[in-house]
Design a protein around this motif. Sequence first.
Motif, short mmCIF file in Angstrom:
data_model
loop_
_atom_site.label_atom_id
_atom_site.label_comp_id
_atom_site.label_asym_id
_atom_site.label_seq_id
_atom_site.Cartn_x
_atom_site.Cartn_y
_atom_site.Cartn_z
N GLY A 430 0.82 -1.21 0.00
CA GLY A 430 0.00 0.00 0.00
C GLY A 430 0.85 1.26 0.00
O GLY A 430 0.55 2.23 -0.71
N ASN A 431 1.90 1.26 0.79
CA ASN A 431 2.79 2.44 0.84
C ASN A 431 3.47 2.66 -0.51
O ASN A 431 3.62 3.81 -0.97
N GLU A 432 3.89 1.58 -1.15
CA GLU A 432 4.54 1.71 -2.47
C GLU A 432 3.55 2.26 -3.50
O GLU A 432 3.91 3.11 -4.33
N LEU A 502 -7.25 -3.00 -2.26
CA LEU A 502 -7.57 -1.59 -2.44
C LEU A 502 -6.90 -0.82 -1.31
O LEU A 502 -7.14 -1.11 -0.14
N VAL A 503 -6.06 0.14 -1.67
CA VAL A 503 -5.42 0.98 -0.68
C VAL A 503 -6.09 2.35 -0.72
O VAL A 503 -6.25 2.96 -1.78
N VAL A 504 -6.53 2.80 0.45
CA VAL A 504 -7.16 4.11 0.59
C VAL A 504 -6.30 4.93 1.53
O VAL A 504 -5.91 4.46 2.60
N GLY A 505 -5.99 6.15 1.12
CA GLY A 505 -5.11 6.96 1.96
C GLY A 505 -5.15 8.44 1.59
O GLY A 505 -6.03 8.90 0.85
N ARG A 506 -4.17 9.12 2.09
CA ARG A 506 -4.10 10.58 1.93
C ARG A 506 -2.74 10.98 1.39
O ARG A 506 -1.71 10.42 1.78
N LEU A 507 -2.76 11.98 0.51
CA LEU A 507 -1.53 12.65 0.06
C LEU A 507 -1.62 14.11 0.47
O LEU A 507 -2.69 14.73 0.41
N VAL A 551 -6.51 3.40 -4.57
CA VAL A 551 -5.78 2.77 -5.67
C VAL A 551 -5.95 1.26 -5.59
O VAL A 551 -5.76 0.66 -4.52
N TYR A 552 -6.30 0.65 -6.73
CA TYR A 552 -6.38 -0.81 -6.80
C TYR A 552 -5.00 -1.38 -7.10
O TYR A 552 -4.32 -0.95 -8.04
#
Length: 577
Positions: A430-432, A502-507, A551-552
């Motif tokens: 997910g981090n990548e 599925l990675v859900v996060g913040r930028l 992002v998938y």
Amino acid sequence: MRLKTAALLVLLGLLTMLAGIGQLTFWAPSETVTASVPSDTKAAPLTVIDQKLIALHDGPVKIKIQGEGNFMVATGRPDDVDAWVGKTAHTTLTGVAADQKSLEVSSADGEATAPSPAGSDLWVSTEDASGELDYTWNPPADGEWSLLVASDGTKPAPSSISMTFPNNATTPWAVPLIVLGIIIILVGAALPFVAKALSNRRRDGDDHGPGKGEETTTLPVQPPAADTTPGRGTEKEGPALRVTVVAAALAAVMVGGTAVAAQATSSPQPSASSAPAAADGGTPVMLESQLQRILEQVASTVDAADAAKDAAKLAPRVDKMELQVRTANYKIRSTVSAYEPRMPVRATKLQSSVISTKRDWPRTVFALTQGEGNVVPQVLTLVQLSPRENYKLWGSAPLQPGTNFPSFPVPREGTEPVPASDSTGLAYSGNEALGILGEMLTNPESPNRSKLADGQSSPYIAGALAYQADTVKNGTSANFKFTHTPVTNQTVVLRTADGGALVVGRLDFAFEGTPKAAGDKLLLEDDSAVFAGGKETTTGMVLNFAESVAVYIPPAGSADPMKLVAATRGLVGASFK
């Protein structure tokens, strides 16, 4: 003698059969048993009814609770109930005593009070009462469940509790006694006829016994009581005895077989509701009905705050990025009336539920909804930080046009979480994934651009890159720098049905501008000026945006690139250098 024996056998059979019938009727055990909490049980602010006690018997369990004032009964998974109780002093009802009249109770010392359990997201259902409650336990779904009884957390929980269970006591001898009685009656009724037939057969045999010319001597018949040696006197009773022995043997076999069968059915079998829950980490953290209720409360909270432009109203159900972005939006709209509000949060139409099986905290679920005011479906991220806190909305992002939301396991099975730094079974961690997205948004010529599908043509990526390019083109008197940096402590990864995730996060999107020469000025838009305190600067400025993205990630070994599923951004700050 044959008639007397027959009569005795018929009488014995009748008594035996009546004894069996009696066990099924007037001697039958009660259909239910009721056990109560001992009167000397120590008072505590919370009472837990353990799942083992609820599932002790098959069939419905009726619970009667009496207490002073208002109280509630909450239904939750055993680990959820234990986690919410925590270090608070409590009483646990664990079983039924041997006398079947009292409940076994254990007490745990601890904190004297607790918050009110009312309104907790951990509960699948609650029952409110005042003074008295007659409650019939019905499991809301498969697996193990416990009950929590409490007033407001500060007063003692009701201590007068009784539970009525189906009585598992059986009458294993009832049917064997009835069958044995019938057999004995039949033997008694048939005895005279069988004995007569056997006697006639012996006489026929005696007529042919002596040879020709032999003498025959008739001996006097002795009374049976005076005959002490084997002879004809005992042979008259032989048939009756042999028939009785045969009947007794048959009855013994039937009694044994029936008793075994009866004994086998007397042990309660686990019902579907008391089936063991899945292994640790395998049980979804909530039911869909809970998620729907939580979404409705979140949507109602956000609606009220949006209407009033009051960030304080968001606090009960909104946190992290979503709280920051909406708070900033309210501030801008209070000054710039034409500024666009954030997309409303809707509980319906619920198109997809993504429920984690990670049972420790924090817990995360995703929901895909599209209701009034949602041009496209939106991905909602809900997080519960601890057992006594409720789920809060951390982020919302509209689905990218032309993009399908990934498929996930059905909600009742739950979805496996993946640590953000773990790429096991995945093309990327997910981090990548978020790092590659941030790099592509920062640099359109990123060497990793092929790892993300439709990098240039994705509406969000294309829009962000065009915004940055136009700013550079139009700002001839300034130097600009753009960075999109993942915020790793807000990243959540849940595995999809195909083995991907599925990675859900913040930028964090930072936009810096510096004048090229002394005297050059930078002009800010009205929205940015609200935070910066002015519209122009000769020293430079920084604009800050929060980006919510999903992002998938394909499974390991797949040749497919990643795909940006959902994304949005909101201005959260501006300042002069």
